[in-house]
Design an enzyme around this catalytic site. Structure first.
Site, short mmCIF file in Angstrom:
data_model
loop_
_atom_site.label_atom_id
_atom_site.label_comp_id
_atom_site.label_asym_id
_atom_site.label_seq_id
_atom_site.Cartn_x
_atom_site.Cartn_y
_atom_site.Cartn_z
N LEU A 113 3.06 -0.53 -2.46
CA LEU A 113 3.59 -0.37 -1.12
C LEU A 113 2.72 -1.09 -0.08
O LEU A 113 1.51 -0.93 -0.07
CB LEU A 113 3.63 1.13 -0.81
CG LEU A 113 4.67 1.52 0.24
CD1 LEU A 113 6.06 1.24 -0.25
CD2 LEU A 113 4.49 2.99 0.59
N ASP A 114 3.34 -1.85 0.81
CA ASP A 114 2.64 -2.50 1.92
C ASP A 114 1.61 -3.53 1.47
O ASP A 114 0.74 -3.92 2.25
CB ASP A 114 1.97 -1.46 2.84
CG ASP A 114 2.96 -0.47 3.41
OD1 ASP A 114 4.14 -0.81 3.50
OD2 ASP A 114 2.56 0.65 3.75
#
Lengths: 283, 283, 283, 283
Positions: free
Chosen positions: B227-228
């Site tokens: 994520l991210d």
């Protein structure tokens, strides 16, 4: 010598502006500019910065201070400071080998752009001595190495404590101890070469390149015991791309670093920065 | 229907540009614009994007592709893609309740600003159905909750797999599983409401406010399992101050989010973005 | 000493890139980076800048040039230039009393940031002599007044003609005659302290203040006979407000001026700027 | 319904802040935020904007106004206005065929981002009727041609005079007569698609392209009889290059236009803009 500056910080509540502005009016001062901010009307903190015009302000300062304490500050439970705007802040600059932030500050001082008087430049290297001499500013070479860090800090303290109003770390590549920060007794401003909190710690440009960010930045903040965690005064960024190699990244970053640091020093010395917990209010 | 686009990626080495440009010349194509980048002449990767003019380009594509494979790609051990510039990319937009990124993309599509055709909007809420209908775009409401996340992803896959060239997460507040990212078979672009890597994860505006940053930003990146952490396509920032409350922060951030995402989608669909490990090259 | 640079300008048409890249390949040169632009495929002008790697490039230059002329340039009716990237451009800086643009260029040269060698600084005032001496650069004081302007220009020409590749007007407050611009035989870059075409002519900051603009800027352009009308190389702006007095306007403008001028000089000396009528192409 | 706003403009002199803040204190109002500016302490003009907290502020407004007039305004020879912050400004938007500024304002109103209520959209074309209907806002089509311009303006006046607090020209491609500006009785804000004073008049993007500027911009200003000469409220710019064709220039410009206009409308309706001769003070 007619401009004075008053900064006040106190618990918020009704009537503060009326009390302060009435005080100034009774003294014969004309408010030129005023900024205020409250962190919340219930239980918050009120901060105010006022520039006023008042004849012979410098000699009247002690009396003004005494009266403000008596008539205003006690009632508001306020901390405050009153100054003559024409009095420059005495500054010590710490630097290692990178010259860009240091030279920019010295040059802006010479141009009359900054309300500062650089009283000493202290470096752990001798490289920049000649450049500093060109500005007529004293240069002190205090070598630092792990074995004698404590001694070095004592020498630094000896050179600045009680003699300056501000210490600026203009790309000073050594970590100052918590003891030093306590003992120096004045604020310390640091320039970090990244857009904090991104890339805190060492090697920010290398890590920015590896992560592939499209903007790089710089951050001026008050130095605290927690490295790179102090209240941020100013930040700025510049666009980069895949074409920007690590050397170019460092060059462009240098331009941002010097302008961000110059603004932070300017604003601090013009009494425009209030620390509010882990953040700042900048008027 | 005369403009074609060729993108090539291969190990760097001498003679690549000569080989490719000679191929295009023999086909009768006139190079209009060309960008290239190498990550290093020794052991690096060479990337090229060329726009060329060639009569009846769309019908000649299959033959062009075959010949390029045979005459150029094999020798260079290259991956490549050749397209008619006039063919829009088919896009699915995933969204939750925030309308700003979604509406901006739909509006830019209608204006003819983006080389895309939004074939479906998928949301875990029904709130934006009417707005989407106003643009004549199909809207699919697929509720998502922890107990039935797998089913929801199957329904989403069913709606998009094989039917789109790109999935855009326009403030879609659900995490897509690694399986979904694998199975969907096309790139997924996400907009994160912070200047990554600062404030990765949830609540970026709240954390930006608490940390007292002086600029807030947005980041468009390819979604990956981490994520991210996916390769960044575009970022931008906007200045804030102590006066900017959390609501204002979110509003100003929304403006940055929508423009950053629109640029990222534009560039991706115009074949201007190459993924290079954890970073991107954007021509 | 292995990087060379080729810039080419010719009427657009098919096969140009193939012809040039094949030539470089036959010479054993590896293209590192290449930019091209066409003002239109029918009747337009094609411009190309290539950086290539080639052993002993400096000594091979004369032969490369001869062969390119013979094998490529004639067929394309092209003007071209081929150079060793490591050879700095010889630059003369003209300045009056403002030091910011001058010092920034000298400092960047010293840091190795700019591909230039400042061979002389010429001023109509003696004020900056000592600063320039600190950089080890020759300083020439040539007073200018209306009665002896022609003589002054002759002295200036004598100091620079045939000795430099570029003249930079770093806030030189005198107008150079059309004759001088003709006779000097090299490009002349000027920095104008406004965002042209706004506030062309004298007193731009005063006029910007009076008009109440919210951004001020600076413009670097090639000097031509028509004052402030030459092709623009670079521009930038900075935000101001009603609080920004005329002195602050000038200070903030100075920061923009020096960075805009430094970029323009960098790009020009790296052969990245092509003049195209009254505009420029900047790679 | 507890937040009020007071704006005051008067000749500068000592004691103004004390007088105003004491008045508010006596009324039981707590100052939340206050901005002030003086154009000069001798013969200059003092401007102040204060947000305060006061119970049932809306119903107390008439009495507050009367008392302020009597106790403060007369002594200061001040013009002033006191308002409940929660009361939105009534706005009429004039538009031709370009939808970007109009839709952005309507969308921001719907999101609750702007302190406005758009009471009518008036256009000389019918094109945007359906889009406006989607927001539930009345749309009035008043055709304009040279022969019947006077009649058209009468119809426009009839639709807005006395019914709105502000007229916004959101890319309205007709020139309003001086009579209209007089008779409408409220401020008129226009968005010009250039960075004024550069490229005043028609065709700014075409002229920007021809001049080869490296940044294009937009300007929101109060409409006055002298076209494109009214006091500037806000400006912004975006970077362009030789690659940016005229269509792209117009697209990028549209993004700047809509955000500049939205900020100007926001600030005006929040009583943050003071006209000071041909310039503005924006708090």
């Amino acid at each position: 010598d007619e401009i004075g500056r008053l900064v006040v910080s106190c618990p918020d509540g009704p009537g503060i502006v009326a009390l302060i502005s009435s005080f100034l009016y009774r003294q014969g001062a004309n408010i030129l500019q005023s900024d205020q901010f409250s962190t919340g009307s219930r239980g918050g903190r009120f901060m105010l910065r006022t520039e006023f015009q008042l004849g012979r302000v410098r000699e009247r300062l002690p009396e003004l201070e005494r009266q403000f304490e008596f008539e205003v500050a006690r009632r508001l439970r306020a901390t405050f400071r009153v100054r003559a705007a024409a009095t420059p802040a005495r500054v010590a600059i710490f630097v290692s080998r990178h010259d860009h932030c240091l030279l920019d500050l010295l040059w802006r001082q010479r141009r009359g752009e900054l309300p500062i008087e650089v009283v000493t430049v202290i470096s752990n290297h001798a490289d920049l001595e000649r450049d500093v001499a060109g500005f007529g500013t004293p240069f002190l070479h205090i070598p630092v190495n792990p074995a004698m860090k404590a001694e070095a800090e004592l020498a630094q303290l000896d050179a600045v404590a009680g003699k300056v109003d501000l210490v600026v770390l203009a790309r000073y590549m050594q970590i100052l101890s918590a003891d030093f920060l306590d003992d120096v007794g004045v604020p310390v401003i640091n320039i970090h070469h990244s857009f904090l909190p991104a890339f805190a710690g060492a090697g920010p440009y290398e890590r920015a390149k590896a992560r592939g960010v499209k903007l790089i930045g710089a951050t001026a903040h008050y130095a605290t015991e927690d490295l790179d965690e102090g209240p941020i005064i100013e930040q700025d960024v510049v666009r980069v791309s895949h074409k920007t190699g690590i050397r170019d990244l460092i060059r462009r970053g240098a331009d941002i670093e010097r302008s961000v640091l110059a603004r932070a020093v300017d604003w601090h010395c013009a009494d425009r920065v209030f620390v509010d917990g882990s953040t700042t209010v900048v008027f």
